[in-house]
Structures are given as C-alpha cells and as structure tokens.
Design an enzyme around this catalytic site. Structure first.
Site, PDB file in Angstrom:
ATOM      1  N   GLU B  29      47.238  40.704  52.015  1.00 37.47           N
ATOM      2  CA  GLU B  29      47.085  41.302  51.490  1.00 37.47           C
ATOM      3  C   GLU B  29      47.950  42.985  50.556  1.00 37.47           C
ATOM      4  O   GLU B  29      46.990  43.293  52.218  1.00 37.47           O
ATOM      5  CB  GLU B  29      45.759  41.272  50.367  1.00 37.47           C
ATOM      6  CG  GLU B  29      46.366  39.351  49.785  1.00 37.47           C
ATOM      7  CD  GLU B  29      44.568  38.691  49.786  1.00 37.47           C
ATOM      8  OE1 GLU B  29      44.645  40.211  49.640  1.00 37.47           O
ATOM      9  OE2 GLU B  29      44.472  37.637  49.739  1.00 37.47           O
ATOM     10  N   GLU B  67      43.824  32.629  50.491  1.00 37.79           N
ATOM     11  CA  GLU B  67      43.364  33.603  51.749  1.00 37.79           C
ATOM     12  C   GLU B  67      43.474  31.992  52.856  1.00 37.79           C
ATOM     13  O   GLU B  67      43.985  32.280  54.589  1.00 37.79           O
ATOM     14  CB  GLU B  67      41.892  33.379  52.013  1.00 37.79           C
ATOM     15  CG  GLU B  67      41.474  35.320  51.135  1.00 37.79           C
ATOM     16  CD  GLU B  67      41.831  36.183  50.262  1.00 37.79           C
ATOM     17  OE1 GLU B  67      41.765  34.581  49.139  1.00 37.79           O
ATOM     18  OE2 GLU B  67      42.501  37.020  49.973  1.00 37.79           O
ATOM     19  N   HIS B 136      31.092  42.506  48.000  1.00 33.74           N
ATOM     20  CA  HIS B 136      32.103  42.935  48.630  1.00 33.74           C
ATOM     21  C   HIS B 136      31.290  43.204  49.666  1.00 33.74           C
ATOM     22  O   HIS B 136      31.109  44.758  50.417  1.00 33.74           O
ATOM     23  CB  HIS B 136      33.179  43.983  48.212  1.00 33.74           C
ATOM     24  CG  HIS B 136      34.196  43.608  46.490  1.00 33.74           C
ATOM     25  ND1 HIS B 136      33.507  43.184  45.248  1.00 33.74           N
ATOM     26  CD2 HIS B 136      35.475  43.364  46.887  1.00 33.74           C
ATOM     27  CE1 HIS B 136      35.101  42.480  45.293  1.00 33.74           C
ATOM     28  NE2 HIS B 136      35.831  42.646  46.664  1.00 33.74           N
TER      29      HIS B 136
END
Ligand SMILES: Cc1ncc(C[n+]2csc(CCOP(=O)(O)OP(=O)(O)O)c2C)c(N)n1
Ligand SMILES: [Mg+2]
Lengths: 327, 342
Positions: B29, B67, B136
């Site tokens: 990406e 993904e 994250h």
C-alpha cells in the site's frame, strides 16, 4: 462452438474417464483403509474439471481445493505419483508430504490444491501477476467451490486481478452444496453476477455436465486473458455424486433423491460418449478409452504398491531450502 | 562508508536488490508515493517516489488495502518466478493475512515435496513506543516464530537492516522482516557498496565476561546502554543481538552464556511464549550447569499497549529495567525501584 480436432475430443473423454476411474478406486481404497484419512471425489464433476483444464495450455497455472484429484489429472499429471501421494509413499508427487488435499504437480502448472477453503485463490492470482510482470503469456486459473465463493479473499483477489488486468480465470465449481449446506441458503444473489461489481465478465455455464460447454466458456476467458484484457469469473453448474468426502455419512438427508436422479441422467461421461458416437467415433474406440483409463489406474495402484514409504530421515527435508534452518 | 539511517539503509538495500535482479518487485500500500520512506532516495524520505520513476509501475506496485489477497498473491508470484518484497507497513496488519502466512507461505514448499520455491520478503514496521494505541503498537514476531517454514529477521542497526534485507531477498525461503520504528532514525556508517549479512548469524554488540544480555530489536541499544552503565561499576556485560530469530544462532547464545554463566533476555514483545521464553528455555535445556544465577526475562507484560504516554513508556525494556536485571544476577544492590511491568 469451435471445431475441435478428433484428438482433442478423444483426450477430453479420456481425461474424464481417468478422473472417474481414479476417484472410484480412491474411494474404495479409503473404505478399505489403503488410503489413510479421507478424500473428496470429483465424480459427477468431470466435465467441469476437464472442460476447464483442457482450455488451458500445459504451461498455464492452476490452483485448486480439497476436491483435489480431478484438477491435476485434468491438467495432464501422470496417475502413478498422484496415487502414491494419496497412499503416502515416497514416490508420491509431493514425496508423501502433502496427501490428497495438497496434490501439486508443478511440471504441468498445478501449483497446489488446498485444504483451506478459498485459501489457494490468491496463489493463482499471484501466478497471473508474475505472468504479467514477466510478460510470458501464461494465464492462471483458480478452482473454488460455491462454498468458497463466500470467502472474502476471493473478492480481494478479483479486485486486484481486475485493477491490474491480470491474465486470470476465477472458476467457481458450483455443485450447489458446501458440505451439507445448500448454496442458496448462504449465498446472496448469483455468484457469476458478482463479477459485474469488479468490472469483469461473469459467465454462468448452466450446462456444466457438457464438457464442450465448459471448454468453450473457459477458452473464451483464456483468450481474453492472453490478449491482455484481464480476468473473468466463470461459474459452472454441476453436481457431486458421492458424499462430501469418502466415508462420511451425514445423518441428515440434505440432498433429495429426485434431484440426484435428475443429475445422474445428465452424466458427463455418458453424454459425451453419445456426442462422440454421433461424431463417428466407433463403439470399439470408445470402449477402448474406458479400458485405457482403467488400466492406467491399475498401473498407478501397482506403482504405489511397489513404492516405499518415506524414511524418517527425510521428514525435515523441504521445510526450508537448507536443512540447518530446521530446528 | 556513508552515514545512513536505519530507514535509509532499508531503502538502499531495496534499490540494490531491484538493480541486481529484474525479478525483484515491490508491492504494498502506498509504495509508489514512498509514504513509508523506503521506496524513495537512499538516505532519506526527501527523494519522494523515485523508485517509481526508476523501476516503473510494473515493478513498483501500489496495492488495494487487501492484506490477505496481497500476501497470497505475493506467494503465488514467488512460486512462479518473481522475488517480491512486500511492504505491509504496520506489523499489526499481518493478522489480516494470517491464513496466507500460515497455510500457504509457510507450508507450500514442504507440503508440495519441495516443488514450491518461496523467495518472498514481507517487511513490516513495529510502531510501538510512539503513542499509536493498541491497534498500531504490536511486536508480533514471536507468533510467527511458532510457524515452521518462515524465516524471521529483526535488524537492530542500519548496517544489519541493509545486509540482512539483501540476504532475505536472495533467500528462496520466505522471510518476515520486523523493523522497529524506534530505530528508524538511528544512524551509523554503512558500506554504500553491496554486502550481505547472512541469516542465522548473531552479532556480538558488546563483549563482556560477567553477564550475557541477549537483546532483540529496539532492546539492543537499551541493552548496550545498560552495559555501559554497569561497566562503570566493574560489571562486564556481553550483549548478543541474534538479528535473525529463525533460524536462531543457538551456538552464539550458548557460547556466550557458557562463558558468563548469567543470562538476561530483553525484548519488546509480550512475555508469554516470546522469543525471550524460547531463548531462556534453550539455555536452561542445554547448559543448565553453566548457570550461576536464574535467567531473567525483561519483556513487555501480557497486556494491551495503553495509549497514554505515561503508561506506554513503562511497557518495554529500557536501559533502567535491563540494568536492574543485571544488578540482580550479579548480586549488586538495586539502585532504586524501577517501575517495571514484568
Ligand atoms: C476455511 C475453511 N473453512 C471450513 C472448512 C471445512 N470444509 C471443507 S470443505 C467444505 C465445503 C466446501 O464447499 P465448496 O467450496 O462448495 O466445495 P465442494 O466441497 O462443494 O466442492 C468445508 C466447510 C475448510 N476446510 N476451510
Ligand atoms: Mg460446493
């Protein structure tokens, strides 16, 4: 419909007969314990398999699923190492490491069958990507069932194939059931119509027991892919004759007898035999094909029987390229 | 030699690999715009997007946010002649592709009796310690250590980031690279010529004789700092950076602990079934008799990463928590209670 050479027609019937004979034998061998575990047969789906695989060239790629024997046989893989793999012999096409669910024969472009429903779809998509990047003219096809058609990874893959115009064919083998579940009870809309959402053609082959109908549809998709015009979704209507897997006996009567009878009357091998007879193939020649397929399966079983089981010393081979990395 | 940052070294390795072999492609990406800083110039993120100009859209491919599809396609491409480098950006996104990693990438060579070659590298950044919250901040490499068939690298320095990545790209086995963002701006002199750091060979970051600290990823500089502090008090600490977690350089670890008799393992991952647990077990099984003190793990606790900086900072090994562990195994009095969550 394209005029096909007699050799091609003969080969289509031979490959369907091979799949039928191989899977009938494998079914027996499971029940007698000669094949450990279970297998999923393609009996009844031979036209759908052979129509698709024969539309591909030997150099083209293909990935498959748990209904796994027909795909490599249809692609031209020799029967001996396939049978030896089912039994777990060292001479198996995967050296006895894969078994029925994981047949692969890279020599004929078979990149592997998969025990995880939907999981091998992106593998074929990646093969199509490499064809595109390397510009080598090959196409790739992913076989998957109506059940797998509800896995998200199919749509990720269709989107990528579409946006990159990959030489890819998504081939849905709609045998109308995923194990005990009728497709219409878990599937919203028509599978082939989902293609529209990705800007690619979606073809539904209603006569999926007619090998030529499948061959024509997939050939058109292959031509499109080779011309650089991108992917196609082909949904083929078909029916499996046996239980989901050999030895399985589901308590519920999820498929009714009338439905089964109707499909048995459209047997792909019988239908194509009639067609071949109408094209001037003699009864003798057609019987000969049947005998050839049976003899090949006998020879495959003999090959497997005569083969050793793998030695424990090779258990770690091929985990990595080097043996040192294995713990 | 040129001064390179960790991130710049990764960019340099990618550029070398792209130049060396046409079959190498980069997919992920936002790679075209060089958003994550490794598909631009050799030194910094300033030469935005120059990989795209140099190699073109055929080899630098922006992907949709898919993904599972990306990882599977990279595997299929690797099985048919390409050598993809996949930029998955945040390591937390690997979970989206778990089936492909475990069932296809890791298993295909073996299941297919060696027919499948899997020359593919999956790079991801571990963003922990930067107040990005629980989604994250993962350090998921131990989960993947539990998947036979994958190779795993966790470079801690710019030079290792460059040299290990070249070896990863050249490997016919799948390699997962876990890159700590806390290390991104680390700078050092790096050879601007091509070089390869072999997979499976540990680096001795600092030599010593009293205690071995095996440290992983961003814990390496913390361990070195702790060692320097303890040196002032006469404690000689050896710091081993495995660099590759699979295959693990067992001999280097065992040799060091056999010499020092004391082991601390420091890593930013969770405690249970982490790399530290594996390394501790290895030493206990193989050279228990050499140990003069219990092994100590300095890890993140088994809990989510909290957002608030005042909480998050306490979660990972620091020079203070590593130093405290060293003091314990050499029987030095604790300096002060360190707020350590272990
Ligand atoms: C991810 C995953 N979920 C569930 C299963 C169990 N399972 C194996 S085959 C199957 C049915 C698949 O149906 P379909 O895709 O239509 O293929 P068919 O068997 O009809 O050829 C199921 C549920 C599996 N193997 N993998
Ligand atoms: Mg089905």
């Amino acid at each position: 419909m394209a005029e096909l050479a007699r050799d091609t027609l003969r080969e289509m019937q031979l490959r369907m007969l091979r799949i039928r004979a191989f899977d009938e034998r494998a079914s027996k061998m499971v029940k007698r314990g000669h094949i450990p575990g279970t297998v999923h047969t393609s009996i009844g789906q031979e036209a759908q398999v052979v129509g698709a695989t024969m539309a591909l060239g030997t150099g083209d790629y293909m990935s498959g699923n748990h209904r796994s024997h027909g795909h490599p046989i249809g692609k031209g893989s020799p029967l001996g190492p396939l049978m030896a793999e089912l039994v777990g012999k060292a001479t198996g096409v995967c050296k006895g490491k894969g078994g029925s669910l994981h047949l692969a024969d890279f020599a004929v472009g078979s990149l592997g069958e998969s025990g995880i429903v939907g999981s091998s779809i992106p593998i074929a998509n990646g093969a199509a990507l490499s064809s595109k990047v390397l510009n080598n003219g090959k196409v790739a096809l992913a076989f998957f069932g109506d059940g797998a058609a509800n896995q998200g990874v199919l749509y990720e893959s269709m989107n990528m194939a579409g946006v990159w115009a990959l030489p890819m064919i998504f081939l849905c083998e709609n045998n109308q059931y995923a194990l005990s579940t009728p497709a219409h009870t878990v599937t919203s809309g028509i599978i082939s119509e989902r293609a529209a959402g990705f800007g690619m053609p979606g073809i539904k082959v209603e006569e999926g027991q007619d090998v030529l109908a499948v061959y024509d549809a997939v050939s058109a998709a292959v031509a499109r892919a080779r011309a650089g015009d991108g992917p196609t979704l082909v949904e083929v209507m078909t029916y499996r004759y046996n239980e989901h897997s050999e030895g399985l006996r589901l308590g519920t009567d999820y498929r009714n007898a009338d439905e089964r009878e109707a499909w048995l009357r459209k047997d792909p091998i019988v239908l194509f035999r009639q067609y071949l007879a109408s094209q001037g193939f003699s009864e003798e020649e057609l019987d000969g094909l049947q005998a050839t397929a049976l003899a090949e399966v006998d020879a495959a079983v003999a090959f497997s029987d005569a083969s050793p089981y793998p030695d424990l010393s090779v258990a770690f081979d091929d985990l990595y390229t080097d043996k040192e990395s294995a713990a | 030699m040129t001064v390179m940052s960790y991130l710049g070294a990764i960019g340099a390795a990618q550029r070398e690999a792209m130049d060396a072999d046409e079959r190498v492609i980069i997919i992920g990406e936002d790679v075209e715009a060089n958003v994550y800083g490794t598909t631009g110039g050799g030194k910094s993120r300033s030469d935005k997007g120059d990989f795209l100009q140099r190699y073109g859209k055929n080899r630098i491919r922006n992907t949709p946010i898919s993904e599972e599809g990306i990882v599977g396609a990279a595997a299929g491409a690797a099985m048919t002649g390409l050598r993809p480098i996949v930029d998955l950006s945040y390591s937390s996104f690997l979970y989206m592709a778990m089936d492909q990693f475990v069932n296809q990438v890791a298993k295909n060579r073996y299941m297919f009796g060696g027919q499948a070659s899997m020359p593919v590298v999956f790079r991801s950044a571990m963003f922990y310690g930067l107040n990005t919250g629980a989604h994250h901040s993962d350090r998921p490499y131990p989960m993947f250590m539990n998947v036979p068939g994958l190779k795993i690298i966790a470079p801690a320095t710019p030079a290792d980031a460059k040299g290990l990545l070249r070896s990863a790209v050249d490997s016919d086995d799948p390699v997962l690279s876990f890159e700590a963002c806390l290390l991104w701006s680390t700078k050092e002199d790096v050879d601007e010529n091509e070089f390869w750091v072999p997979l499976g060979v540990a680096r001795t970051a600092r030599e010593g004789t009293d205690v071995t600290v095996v440290a992983i990823s961003s814990s390496v500089p913390e361990a070195v700092a702790a060692a320097e502090e303890l040196a002032k008090e006469g404690v000689s600490v050896e710091v081993i950076d495995p660099r590759t977690l699979v295959p693990l350089d067992r001999n280097a670890i065992l040799r060091s602990v056999a010499k020092t008799g004391r082991l601390i393992v420091a890593e930013p991952a969770h405690r249970t079934c982490g790399a530290a647990a594996e390394i501790s077990a290895l030493v206990a099984e193989e050279i228990f008799d050499s140990l003069k003190a219990p092994i100590i793990r300095v890890t993140a606790p088994d809990m989510q990463i909290p957002f608030s900086p005042s909480l998050e900072k306490q979660m990972y090994p620091t020079r203070a928590t590593i130093a405290a562990a060293i003091r314990r195994v050499v029987d030095l009095p604790a300096l002060q209670p360190v707020a350590t969550a272990v």
